[in-house]
Scaffold this motif. Structure first.
Motif, short mmCIF file in Angstrom:
data_model
loop_
_atom_site.label_atom_id
_atom_site.label_comp_id
_atom_site.label_asym_id
_atom_site.label_seq_id
_atom_site.Cartn_x
_atom_site.Cartn_y
_atom_site.Cartn_z
N LEU A 67 0.83 -1.21 0.00
CA LEU A 67 0.00 0.00 0.00
C LEU A 67 0.87 1.26 0.00
O LEU A 67 0.56 2.23 -0.69
N LEU A 68 1.94 1.24 0.77
CA LEU A 68 2.85 2.40 0.81
C LEU A 68 3.50 2.63 -0.55
O LEU A 68 3.67 3.78 -0.97
N THR A 69 3.86 1.56 -1.22
CA THR A 69 4.46 1.68 -2.56
C THR A 69 3.46 2.29 -3.53
O THR A 69 3.78 3.20 -4.30
N LEU A 70 2.22 1.80 -3.47
CA LEU A 70 1.18 2.35 -4.35
C LEU A 70 0.93 3.82 -4.01
O LEU A 70 0.78 4.65 -4.91
N SER A 71 0.89 4.15 -2.73
CA SER A 71 0.66 5.53 -2.30
C SER A 71 1.72 6.46 -2.87
O SER A 71 1.40 7.56 -3.35
N SER B 43 -4.67 23.62 -6.39
CA SER B 43 -3.85 22.40 -6.54
C SER B 43 -3.01 22.15 -5.29
O SER B 43 -2.78 21.00 -4.91
N GLN B 44 -2.55 23.22 -4.63
CA GLN B 44 -1.79 23.06 -3.40
C GLN B 44 -2.65 22.52 -2.26
O GLN B 44 -2.21 21.68 -1.47
N LYS B 45 -3.88 23.02 -2.17
CA LYS B 45 -4.79 22.50 -1.14
C LYS B 45 -5.09 21.01 -1.37
O LYS B 45 -5.12 20.22 -0.43
N VAL B 46 -5.29 20.66 -2.63
CA VAL B 46 -5.57 19.26 -2.94
C VAL B 46 -4.35 18.40 -2.64
O VAL B 46 -4.47 17.30 -2.09
N TYR B 47 -3.16 18.92 -2.97
CA TYR B 47 -1.95 18.15 -2.65
C TYR B 47 -1.80 17.98 -1.14
O TYR B 47 -1.41 16.89 -0.67
N ALA B 48 -2.13 19.01 -0.38
CA ALA B 48 -2.09 18.90 1.08
C ALA B 48 -3.03 17.80 1.56
O ALA B 48 -2.70 17.04 2.47
N MET B 49 -4.19 17.68 0.91
CA MET B 49 -5.14 16.63 1.27
C MET B 49 -4.59 15.25 0.92
O MET B 49 -4.73 14.30 1.70
N VAL B 50 -3.98 15.14 -0.26
CA VAL B 50 -3.36 13.85 -0.65
C VAL B 50 -2.31 13.46 0.37
O VAL B 50 -2.29 12.34 0.89
N LYS B 51 -1.41 14.40 0.67
CA LYS B 51 -0.30 14.14 1.58
C LYS B 51 -0.79 13.79 2.99
O LYS B 51 -0.35 12.83 3.60
N LYS B 52 -1.71 14.59 3.51
CA LYS B 52 -2.22 14.37 4.86
C LYS B 52 -2.99 13.05 4.97
O LYS B 52 -2.89 12.35 5.98
N SER B 53 -3.75 12.72 3.94
CA SER B 53 -4.52 11.48 4.00
C SER B 53 -3.58 10.27 4.02
O SER B 53 -3.82 9.30 4.76
N LEU B 54 -2.51 10.34 3.23
CA LEU B 54 -1.55 9.23 3.20
C LEU B 54 -0.74 9.17 4.50
O LEU B 54 -0.46 8.08 5.02
N ASP B 55 -0.38 10.34 5.04
CA ASP B 55 0.33 10.35 6.32
C ASP B 55 -0.57 9.83 7.44
O ASP B 55 -0.11 9.12 8.35
N ALA B 56 -1.85 10.19 7.38
CA ALA B 56 -2.80 9.68 8.38
C ALA B 56 -2.89 8.17 8.31
O ALA B 56 -2.97 7.48 9.34
#
Length: 217
Positions: free
Chosen positions: A16-20, A123-136
């Motif tokens: 999952l981490l690799t896919l992320s 796009s920066q807000k969406v990237y923050a969401m991608v990053k935070k969701s994966l870190d979560a």
């Protein structure tokens, strides 16, 4: 929990981490391709999607094998069920990154016009969401998951504003109709990526707390 199922779950986490990481990179490249008008980079995003699709299929098959062979219960079962859903959400984010890259290629064939909306901010807000969701997901962090869910409303509002801005530009500059429609569609893709990250955040909360948060938060 047997040692064997512990090992199998660890393998699933690594996959999952690799896919992320692959999905996160696809998103970043699609945004960069659009901003730089870089056709080669856009094509890289499109070409890489086959690998993402295959990894999503492989991970799903591994999850189903663990369910069938080990019949996990309680937290382990909840984790695998959530992972199956998150796996699909990640693949959808990658598909939407491909869609952005394809629209970037379309725009490169047209006369260059100013961005009709605040693309960098959205796009920066969406990237923050991608990053935070994966870190979560990686850290089982409820706080980060809730931040993602809160940000979704901001992205929805930005997309709503974009619609009005683009419609106004179309009325003022009908000759730019095709390019303006491309930008409106890109805004919609960003909004949909935000929705997918929200799904991931809700599934992280489900993994941690055992409660279904969809339609509640």
């Amino acid at each position: 929990m047997t040692l064997h199922i512990v090992r199998e779950i660890e393998k699933l986490k690594k996959r999952l981490l690799t896919l992320s990481a692959m999905v996160e990179e696809s998103y970043q490249r699609s945004i960069a391709a659009l901003e730089r008008r870089d056709a080669a980079l856009a094509q890289q995003v499109i070409d890489a999607d086959t690998d993402v699709d295959q990894m999503e299929v492989d991970l799903e098959e591994e999850c189903l094998k663990v369910l069938a062979l080990h019949q996990p219960v309680a937290n382990d079962l909840r984790f695998i069920v959530s992972l199956l859903k998150i796996n699909n959400d990640l693949e959808r984010i990658a598909d939407l990154a491909v869609n952005i890259a394809e629209r970037a290629l379309d725009l490169m064939k047209l006369e260059r016009i100013p961005m009709p909306f605040d693309f960098a901010n959205m796009s920066q807000k969406v990237y923050a969401m991608v990053k935070k969701s994966l870190d979560a997901l990686v850290h089982f962090d409820q706080g980060l998951a809730r931040q993602v869910i809160a940000l979704d409303d901001e992205v929805d509002e930005l997309h709503h504003q974009t619609y009005g801005l683009v419609m106004a530009q179309i009325r003022q500059n009908p000759d730019h109709l095709e390019a303006l429609i491309c930008y409106l569609v890109i805004s919609r893709y960003l909004e949909r990526i935000a929705d997918q990250t929200t799904n991931i955040a809700e599934d992280v909360l489900y993994m941690i707390e055992g409660k279904i948060f969809r339609h509640i938060l």
